[in-house]
Scaffold this active site. Structure first.
Site, PDB file in Angstrom:
ATOM      1  CD  GLU A 202      -2.360   1.227   2.959  1.00 50.54           C
ATOM      2  OE1 GLU A 202      -2.278   0.095   3.857  1.00 50.54           O
ATOM      3  OE2 GLU A 202      -2.886   2.151   3.199  1.00 50.54           O
TER       4      GLU A 202
ATOM      5  CG  ASP B 259      -0.764   1.572   6.631  1.00 53.08           C
ATOM      6  OD1 ASP B 259       0.570   1.116   6.482  1.00 53.08           O
ATOM      7  OD2 ASP B 259      -0.926   2.677   6.300  1.00 53.08           O
TER       8      ASP B 259
ATOM      9  CG  ASP C 135      -4.579   1.805   9.225  1.00 51.19           C
ATOM     10  OD1 ASP C 135      -4.534   1.154   8.050  1.00 51.19           O
ATOM     11  OD2 ASP C 135      -4.036   2.971   9.197  1.00 51.19           O
TER      12      ASP C 135
ATOM     13  CG  ASP D  57      -7.795   4.500   5.654  1.00 52.53           C
ATOM     14  OD1 ASP D  57      -9.045   4.259   5.623  1.00 52.53           O
ATOM     15  OD2 ASP D  57      -7.241   5.424   5.436  1.00 52.53           O
TER      16      ASP D  57
END
Ligand code: 0RA
Length: 646
Positions: free
Chosen positions: A434, A512, A514, A516
């Site tokens: 990403e 990541d 998280d 997102d």
């Protein structure tokens, strides 16, 4: 009783049976496919299948499946109870024969509608052989009988232990960790999905599923009751709950045509994907086969005939292909075949030729009736078909551009790809990362011998909501195709995938840790699921697990992947360590990223597998479709990969 004496009590035949049981323990994969997570869960399906058979014969209507506190599983039904009288040939109770003799399952009952296939139907004795301990309890003719086993061997003859007014069979087994070395822990989600599926496929039965390993805040066990009065019709509504229908009803039928019972249900929605799930004897036939062939031919023939007669196609300048009739289609086909022949790589392709025509005819009749009675819906379907045909032409052009660049060697590899030097695909990995910045770190941190990096820009296209030609026009997606060396579409099948030139056998998604990041992982997975399903099925797709915390004190440092690990690390350092929470991959330097997430000796990769295609489809349509509320609820309740058994 000593082992010696016990053996002498058995007839010659049952010693052979014993050897059969030994064989199961020596070669478990021959009987249950594998000894991993899938094989483990297969044990439950095998036992439940027997109760389903009893229900299909009209002898019971309720099945209870329980994961017990100790991790064993109990399956109970209210059927006739497995017979316990003396089996003349074997000289022991019929129950003991069923439990300890390979291939004995149910065969002595000619009345029951026993259909078996694939890995199912190997018999409950296989489950017994692969269990450290098993106990059968039979409630029959006013009495309760019991027998226990250890690794498939009876510990004592069947005994009567009491009286009852209940009827039925209860089986409890504890899988042998010497066989299932990876894990003996059952997954709630996996079993629950299968029980839901079984209740749709066998309408009228009530299946109660309970997990006693944990209690919730109210002190109650997690439990679900599955019951479907309308069968496949309801299954379609469940699968398409997050898609928007374009016709007013689910089209369905349920009848026995000649020897072969056929059930079909379908609906058209606004999406662009085709979702057909086929079953033979309750087994999901991933690779399709003759029943699917019959379905497709019946659908195409009937819709084409209707469209031609309606004059709606008059202005169309090109041919309509079979694919066009299936865009936005969700369908389920379930057939029962007495002696199924399973073919294909994973033995999930039905081979029986005699199935084609009854299915095709049944589907044709069903559709003809519906179109006649619902002319507005008929028009909507034909218009959708025309749009699909037009889009297919556009997509073909876009795809040819991708193709020209990959197969013809034209454009070469995407500029953003940092390739590895190793040439053997089996040893190569590619990280889909990403963002460009994390991509840069990964590029520095990697072992360039066998690890390639492909950075992806922000959010990749949500393929669940995009028309096919938009998908092939998307740059990030084209980069993935070219980098992987995968092509799509042949002369016969516009969606066929070619994995022969796959350049990396491990495709690792690294995002990541998280919200997102998991959204982006889900977008990439959705793309793989819809456009490269075989890549997942063949075990090439993985998810990297970057750490959440760095715990540091003096010159000591440890990484933690969850709060428990974090606290333990802190304790090991005598408390008051400094704790850094990684908000993204970007906060790690190249060395840290290598140590924690990329070094094959230390990283943990989660392999993405598809337990149940239907369930996976439902999850993806929910996560990536139009309806927001169920998505939010799901993401809050589960990590993103709940039913993609990672
Ligand atoms: C054959 C004959 C009979 C019962 C069963 C099989 C039977 C097997 C299983 C496996 C799980 N639950 C089951 N329930 C029943 C009895 C035939 C009779 O009573 O006449």
């Amino acid at each position: 009783m000593s082992e010696e004496i016990k053996k002498n009590n058995y007839s010659a035949d049952s010693i052979q049976a014993l050897e059969g049981m030994e064989h199961v323990r020596m070669r478990p994969s021959m009987y249950i496919g594998d000894v991993g997570v899938r094989g483990l869960h297969h044990l439950v399906y095998e036992v439940v299948d027997n109760s389903i058979d009893e229900a299909m014969g009209g002898h019971c209507d309720t099945i209870g499946v329980t994961i017990n506190e100790d991790g064993s599983v109990t399956v109970e039904d209210n059927g006739r109870g497995i017979p316990v009288d003396l089996h003349k040939k074997e000289g022991v109770s019929a129950l003991e024969v069923v439990m300890t003799k390979i291939g004995a399952g149910g065969k002595f009952d000619k009345d029951s509608y026993k259909v078996s296939g694939g890995l199912h139907g190997v018999g409950v004795s296989v489950v017994n052989a692969l269990s450290i301990h098993m106990k059968s309890t039979v409630f029959r003719e006013g009495k309760i009988y019991e027998q226990e086993y250890e690794r498939g061997k009876a510990l004592y003859p069947v005994k009567q232990i009491g009286e009852t007014d209940k009827r039925g069979t209860r089986q409890t087994f504890f899988p042998d960790d010497a066989i299932f070395q990876q894990t003996t822990e059952f997954s709630y989600d996996t079993l629950s999905a299968r029980m839901r599926e079984l209740s749709f496929l066998n309408k009228g039965i009530t299946i109660t599923f309970t997990d006693k390993r944990e209690v919730d805040e109210k002190g109650e066990f997690k439990s679900e009751v599955f019951h479907s009065d309308e069968g496949l019709k309801e299954y379609i509504r469940y699968l398409d709950g997050n898609r928007e229908p374009i016709i007013s009803h689910v089209i369905s039928m349920d009848h026995e045509k000649g020897e072969i019972p056929v059930e079909v249900a379908l609906i058209y929605n606004t999406s662009y994907s085709e979702n057909i799930f086929s079953y033979v004897n309750n087994i999901n036939t991933h690779e399709g086969g003759t029943h699917l062939q019959g379905f497709r031919s019946g659908l195409t023939r009937t819709l084409k005939k209707y469209a031609d007669a309606s004059g709606l196609l008059d202005k169309l300048k090109f041919e309509i292909s079979g694919d066009d009739f299936r865009e936005g289609l969700t369908a389920i086909i379930s057939v029962k075949v007495a002696e199924p022949q399973f073919e294909g790589q994973t033995k999930t392709k039905l081979g029986n030729r005699e199935v084609v025509s009854p299915v095709s005819q049944a589907v044709g009749e069903m559709l003809e009736n519906y179109l006649e009675e619902n002319p507005n819906d008929a028009k909507v379907i034909i218009q959708k078909v025309i749009l699909a045909a037009q889009a297919r032409h556009a997509a073909k052009k876009a795809r040819e551009m991708v193709q020209r660049k990959t197969v013809m060697g034209g454009g070469g590899l995407p500029g953003k790809l940092s390739d590895c030097s190793e040439q053997d695909p089996a040893r190569c990995e590619v990280y889909l990362v990403e963002g460009d910045s994390a991509g840069g770190t990964a590029k520095q941190g990697r072992d360039r011998n066998f690890q390639a990096i492909l950075p992806l820009r922000g959010k990749i296209l949500n393929v669940e909501k995009a028309m096919h030609h938009k998908v092939f026009e998307n740059e990030e997606i084209r980069n993935i195709f070219t980098a992987l060396g995968v092509t799509v579409g042949t002369a016969e099948d516009s969606k066929a995938l070619n994995l022969e030139k796959l350049r990396y056998h491990k495709v690792i998604i690294m995002c990541d840790a998280d919200v997102d990041g998991s959204h982006i992982s889900t977008l990439i997975l959705t793309f793989f699921f819809r456009f490269m399903k075989e890549l997942i099925e063949e075990g090439h797709v993985y998810i990297a697990a970057p750490p959440l915390y760095l715990v540091k004190k003096g010159n000591k440092k440890e990484y933690a992947w969850n709060d428990v690990q974090r606290d333990q690390a802190n304790e090991r350092m005598g408390g008051s360590a400094s704790i850094q929470r990684y908000k993204g991959l970007g906060e790690m330097n190249a060395e840290q990223l290598w140590e924690t997430t990329m070094d094959p000796n230390f990283r943990t990769l989660r392999q993405v597998t598809i337990d149940s295609l239907a369930e996976a489809d439902q999850v993806f349509s929910m996560l990536m479709g139009d309806e927001v509320p169920p998505r939010r609820e799901f993401i809050e309740k589960n990590a993103v990969y709940a039913n993609i058994d990672a």
